[in-house]
Design a protein around this motif. Sequence first.
Motif, PDB file in Angstrom:
ATOM      1  N   GLN A  90      31.050  10.287  84.494  1.00 23.07           N
ATOM      2  CA  GLN A  90      30.475  10.228  85.496  1.00 23.07           C
ATOM      3  C   GLN A  90      29.332   9.132  85.598  1.00 23.07           C
ATOM      4  OE1 GLN A  90      31.776  12.851  87.773  1.00 23.07           O
ATOM      5  NE2 GLN A  90      30.752  11.450  89.247  1.00 23.07           N
ATOM      6  N   GLY A  91      29.578   8.437  86.542  1.00 22.20           N
ATOM      7  CA  GLY A  91      28.474   7.311  86.835  1.00 22.20           C
ATOM      8  C   GLY A  91      28.698   5.999  86.216  1.00 22.20           C
ATOM      9  N   TYR A 119      26.101   5.218  74.206  1.00 22.48           N
ATOM     10  CA  TYR A 119      25.404   3.806  73.973  1.00 22.48           C
ATOM     11  C   TYR A 119      24.793   3.205  75.207  1.00 22.48           C
ATOM     12  CZ  TYR A 119      24.851  -1.452  72.995  1.00 22.48           C
ATOM     13  OH  TYR A 119      24.219  -2.533  72.775  1.00 22.48           O
ATOM     14  N   LEU A 120      25.638   3.577  76.431  1.00 22.83           N
ATOM     15  CA  LEU A 120      24.960   3.143  77.787  1.00 22.83           C
ATOM     16  C   LEU A 120      23.941   4.071  78.408  1.00 22.83           C
ATOM     17  CD1 LEU A 120      28.226   1.786  79.429  1.00 22.83           C
ATOM     18  CD2 LEU A 120      26.560   0.611  78.224  1.00 22.83           C
ATOM     19  N   SER A 121      23.939   5.148  78.251  1.00 25.72           N
ATOM     20  CA  SER A 121      23.108   6.119  78.723  1.00 25.72           C
ATOM     21  C   SER A 121      21.947   6.555  77.991  1.00 25.72           C
ATOM     22  CB  SER A 121      23.675   7.212  79.547  1.00 25.72           C
ATOM     23  OG  SER A 121      24.460   8.092  78.873  1.00 25.72           O
ATOM     24  N   GLY A 122      22.523   6.738  76.527  1.00 23.62           N
ATOM     25  CA  GLY A 122      21.713   7.272  75.587  1.00 23.62           C
ATOM     26  C   GLY A 122      21.573   8.733  75.206  1.00 23.62           C
ATOM     27  N   GLN A 123      22.438   9.322  75.885  1.00 20.74           N
ATOM     28  CA  GLN A 123      22.629  10.871  75.647  1.00 20.74           C
ATOM     29  C   GLN A 123      24.127  11.256  76.487  1.00 20.74           C
ATOM     30  OE1 GLN A 123      19.217  12.183  78.393  1.00 20.74           O
ATOM     31  NE2 GLN A 123      20.487  11.711  80.357  1.00 20.74           N
ATOM     32  N   ILE A 124      24.260  12.572  76.220  1.00 17.41           N
ATOM     33  CA  ILE A 124      25.681  13.005  76.322  1.00 17.41           C
ATOM     34  C   ILE A 124      25.121  14.139  77.401  1.00 17.41           C
ATOM     35  CG2 ILE A 124      27.580  14.347  75.389  1.00 17.41           C
ATOM     36  CD1 ILE A 124      27.438  11.270  74.593  1.00 17.41           C
ATOM     37  N   GLY A 125      26.128  13.939  78.760  1.00 15.22           N
ATOM     38  CA  GLY A 125      26.047  14.892  79.652  1.00 15.22           C
ATOM     39  C   GLY A 125      26.962  16.185  79.298  1.00 15.22           C
ATOM     40  N   ARG A 126      28.185  15.709  78.925  1.00  7.16           N
ATOM     41  CA  ARG A 126      29.115  16.841  78.881  1.00  7.16           C
ATOM     42  C   ARG A 126      29.303  17.734  77.514  1.00  7.16           C
ATOM     43  NH1 ARG A 126      33.617  12.070  79.442  1.00  7.16           N
ATOM     44  NH2 ARG A 126      31.990  11.201  78.111  1.00  7.16           N
ATOM     45  N   TRP A 128      30.334  20.430  76.307  1.00  4.13           N
ATOM     46  CA  TRP A 128      31.706  21.104  75.870  1.00  4.13           C
ATOM     47  C   TRP A 128      32.608  20.001  75.441  1.00  4.13           C
ATOM     48  CZ3 TRP A 128      36.049  19.471  78.281  1.00  4.13           C
ATOM     49  CH2 TRP A 128      35.738  18.814  79.502  1.00  4.13           C
ATOM     50  N   PHE A 129      32.614  18.753  76.060  1.00  6.63           N
ATOM     51  CA  PHE A 129      33.653  17.670  75.890  1.00  6.63           C
ATOM     52  C   PHE A 129      33.148  17.162  74.249  1.00  6.63           C
ATOM     53  CE2 PHE A 129      34.912  13.221  76.335  1.00  6.63           C
ATOM     54  CZ  PHE A 129      36.121  13.452  76.934  1.00  6.63           C
ATOM     55  N   GLU A 130      31.968  17.155  74.167  1.00  2.00           N
ATOM     56  CA  GLU A 130      31.252  16.804  72.817  1.00  2.00           C
ATOM     57  C   GLU A 130      31.757  17.542  71.706  1.00  2.00           C
ATOM     58  OE1 GLU A 130      27.182  17.051  72.134  1.00  2.00           O
ATOM     59  OE2 GLU A 130      27.056  14.787  71.028  1.00  2.00           O
ATOM     60  N   GLN A 131      31.609  19.058  72.125  1.00  2.00           N
ATOM     61  CA  GLN A 131      31.673  20.049  71.031  1.00  2.00           C
ATOM     62  C   GLN A 131      33.137  20.052  70.569  1.00  2.00           C
ATOM     63  OE1 GLN A 131      28.955  21.430  70.592  1.00  2.00           O
ATOM     64  NE2 GLN A 131      29.751  22.373  68.796  1.00  2.00           N
ATOM     65  N   ARG A 132      34.213  20.048  71.636  1.00  2.00           N
ATOM     66  CA  ARG A 132      35.543  19.957  71.405  1.00  2.00           C
ATOM     67  C   ARG A 132      35.743  19.007  70.466  1.00  2.00           C
ATOM     68  NH1 ARG A 132      39.327  16.688  73.420  1.00  2.00           N
ATOM     69  NH2 ARG A 132      41.574  17.378  73.023  1.00  2.00           N
ATOM     70  N   ILE A 133      35.150  17.749  70.388  1.00  2.00           N
ATOM     71  CA  ILE A 133      35.457  16.646  69.384  1.00  2.00           C
ATOM     72  C   ILE A 133      34.832  16.941  68.068  1.00  2.00           C
ATOM     73  CG2 ILE A 133      34.890  14.043  68.865  1.00  2.00           C
ATOM     74  CD1 ILE A 133      37.014  14.508  71.139  1.00  2.00           C
ATOM     75  N   LEU A 134      33.592  17.355  68.271  1.00  3.76           N
ATOM     76  CA  LEU A 134      32.765  17.767  66.946  1.00  3.76           C
ATOM     77  C   LEU A 134      33.703  18.768  66.173  1.00  3.76           C
ATOM     78  CD1 LEU A 134      29.324  17.658  68.233  1.00  3.76           C
ATOM     79  CD2 LEU A 134      30.389  16.076  66.708  1.00  3.76           C
TER      80      LEU A 134
END
Lengths: 611, 420
Positions: free
Chosen positions: A527-528, A587-594, A596-602
């Motif tokens: 997003q964005g 890298y671009l926004s310095g934080q993760i908005g998603r 659940w999306f991150e959790q899936r990968i981790l």
Amino acid sequence: MQLNQSSNIHSKRKSIILAAMVLIGFVYLVRLFQIQVLDPSYKLSADSNVLRYVTDYPARGLIYDRNGELLVYNEAHYDLMVVPGQVRDIDTTEFCRLLGIEKELFESRLQQARDYSRFRPSIFESQISKNTFAVFQEKLFRFPGFFVQPRTLRKYTYPMAAHTFGYVGEVGPREIEQNPYYRSGDYMGISGIERSYEEQLRGKKGVRVRLVDVLNRDIGPFQEGRFDTIAIPGKDLYTTIDAKLQLYGEQLMRNKRGSIVAIEPSTGEILALVSAPGYDPNLLVGRVRNQNYHQLQQDELKPLFNRALMAQYPPGSSFKIVNTLIALQEGVINYNSSYGCGGAYHSGGITVRCRSHPSPVNVLSSIQFSCNTYSCIIFRNTLDQPNFSNMQESFNNWRRHVTSFGFGQVFGSDLAYELSGLLPTSDYYDRIYGSRGWRSLTIISLAIGQGELGTTPVQMANLAATVANRGHFFTPHIVRSIGEPDSLQARFLARNETTVDRAHFEAMAHAMQAVVDAGTGRFSHIQGITMGGKTGTVQNPHGENHSVFLAFAPVENPKIAISVVVENAGYGSTWAAPIASLMIEKYLSGQIGRQWFEQRILEASFLTNKP
Amino acid sequence: MRKQFDFFKNIDKTLVFLFLVMIFMGWFNIFAAELKEGHQSIFDVSQNYGKQLFWIITALLLAVVILMFDAKFFPAFAWVIYGGLMVILVGVLFFGVEINASKSWFRIGGFQLQPAEFAKYATALALARYISEVKMRTLDWPARLKPLAIIALPVALIFLQNDTGTALVFAAFVLVLYREGYISGLLLTFGLIAIFLFVMTLILNEFIIIGALAVIALAGAIILRRKRREMVQLLGLFAILSVYVYSADYAFENFLQPHQKLRIEVLINEEVDLKGAGYNLNQSKIAIGSGGFWGKGYLKGTQTKFNFVPEQGTDFIFCTIGEEWGFVGSFTIIALYILFMARLLVLAERQRSAFSRVFGYSIASILFFHFAINIGMTIGMMPVIGIPLPFFSYGGSSLWGFTVMIFTFLKLDSKRLELL
């Protein structure tokens, strides 16, 4: 009183006695002339008796990240050194007790040092503890031939980027022979940056010539230090690494095999270089190094192998970017050329399967849906152009375009152990099929990035950077400046142009944006942030497909280009694309908005998948 | 007043001059050899170079005292002095102190005296007295053997003190006996051949040497084939030498003490045991050899200053000379010695009195022995035998002993026209 009747005899005897005295004196003078004036070896022995060459080791250069954060630094420790030629009358029992070693070990180490040199110092025990050091310093005069050498050990702020930093170890016999700078017991960079920037990092050793007496006690400088040289500290390195991004990439790649390479397109600076599985660089420091190295070497997951630089995968569908750009440049298609796809490409008894997607497709949507059929057609069009008199000529023309992207050759980067990848030559096919035995159809696998192709993750990331730059790239590199933060390395400022026009790249960039917005990579849309990407699902004869994704963002003004490979994980869109997406967001926004999306990968793990 | 000056009348100035030159050179060298960080004064009596100055001054006083004696006193009291010294040598076995495993010292205050140094003097007097009374015509076997007994007594006592080096010095009297006809040139030659063969047995297998002797004997036999008598003598000689060679090796292996064997072995094989028995010799050669032609300069020797050479103030003092003064210094010392000994021989030969002559030869021979062994051992041409280099090595007894000997002879020489 005795009458001296035979004074002749006696005078003769006096002469004989006098002659004996003169003869002895003469013989001694001849001998003295020989050892004092003619034979130089006694002067050398005298020097080796009283002169000690004490090496001052300069501090090794520090390593910073691109934001000035300290990543690699030094910590003091002490090596117990021995000069075998000076060891005499040592209370071995006491010595071994202080050091906590067996007498056999003492003998064998001494022998080892003796084998190297009787007069040059060797390490007897490296990195003795501070307590042992204190005790030894007190009693050193009782152990002639031994001394303590202060040295430094590498320390790492974060347990990351082990492959990139490389490690430092004792020089081997080969280096000692080849490079006169090194002496037994010296340290040198063995891999990574430590190796490729060894000369800058190590600085220059200094030597102090000291006088010692028979008990090996330091008496003072030789000739007021006239022959001493001052140690010059190593230069600090400012790397292109973004510590936060690197750390995040390694988190994402936990329990996976593969790599992430992130590059700043406008400079070629490598932002992150992840090879998974990795290891903690602190494991390969100091006296634990040999043991740990052994363990890492035995590990079936090959954590020592730097996949980001040395793994060579077929690029899979991501290579369609290259083939399509070449076809546009060669003029065999235009932006309106469209072909229907019935789920597979059939020709001459060969079938190349495709996944279901809308049909027909044009240039842009062929990228968006990664259509194999379209790729095969335009690849054959490129090679079967009538203006080439034979197959070799047209293949070499294609190959010329491909190499301009940096494939099939090394970049001449500052990365140790850079590999060129595989890009076959026409000679190669001539040898296999005979010079008239192959056609475009014979090598149709190249159309979809399979077959005899091998590309390294750095080369793939560079491809993404090239599209981001709309047609040129800067040699990917890991160190931006040496010594001072802002003195850029001149050799990495040169622009490398591809053979394809800028306009075609502009179109490609938008096609790749469509991949993320509405194509195979839509699942990884952020997003964005506008982002261009290309999935790859690399067929692998041994097991599960490798998941590959190339991306850059933002599309209009790209700040980051990235390649992600997850071995044996399946489709490019399912694993590699989300990882690339998370990296770009970080890298671009310095934080993760998603979350659940991150959790899936981790939580994902592919280590048990068959390689 | 006139009488006092009489003491110095007719004293040989050349010898006195050489004596003073060597003694003061010796003192400066001891300062260089013994100088340690923190002790800078050459007159510091707590240091050996300070003590040596004391020994030099007392030695010079002693010299004057000797000159004040009547020249006839020495032959007259030769036996008394000899007897007295033998009693003292026995006494030191009971009341002496042990230094470096030798019980041969008396301690008086901060100083030690070694009676064995004076035994050389006493033996020289006794030998001179005995020989001066023997008529050459009546020289029979018992008369020939008595001098050996005079020499053997102190040698035995000094051996008992475990001071092998000093005991060996008495071998120097062989030269005196040779000069006086007690030992023939042939016997001396045989002695040298025996020493040569002994050394060869240490280097080579004894059977190789016996084989070589056999070849020489055979060649001789062919040359002498017409002369039966000489041939028999030759074969007899061969037999004796063969037995000698065979037993020499056995004697070396079984009768010498281990450290003595090693000292001879390091001489023959230079690489033996560089850290142990060969250490002294090796370091000594390094110190001398590093001096070069001109030397490193006074007090600039690194090997001696930093104690690489053991016993550098005493037995290995020549290393300091070699290192700091180079070949030039070595040459000077050797030249001074040769001049000194040659002058002694010249003076000895001009004596009318046999006593004075024999005594003069005795001093020259003893000096020669010290000179040859001491310098020879520092450059690896002689086995390490712990005897000082006269005038140069630190030590009062040696200096006093040689001073007394030399000035006794100078006194005798100054009255040579009165003594018969």
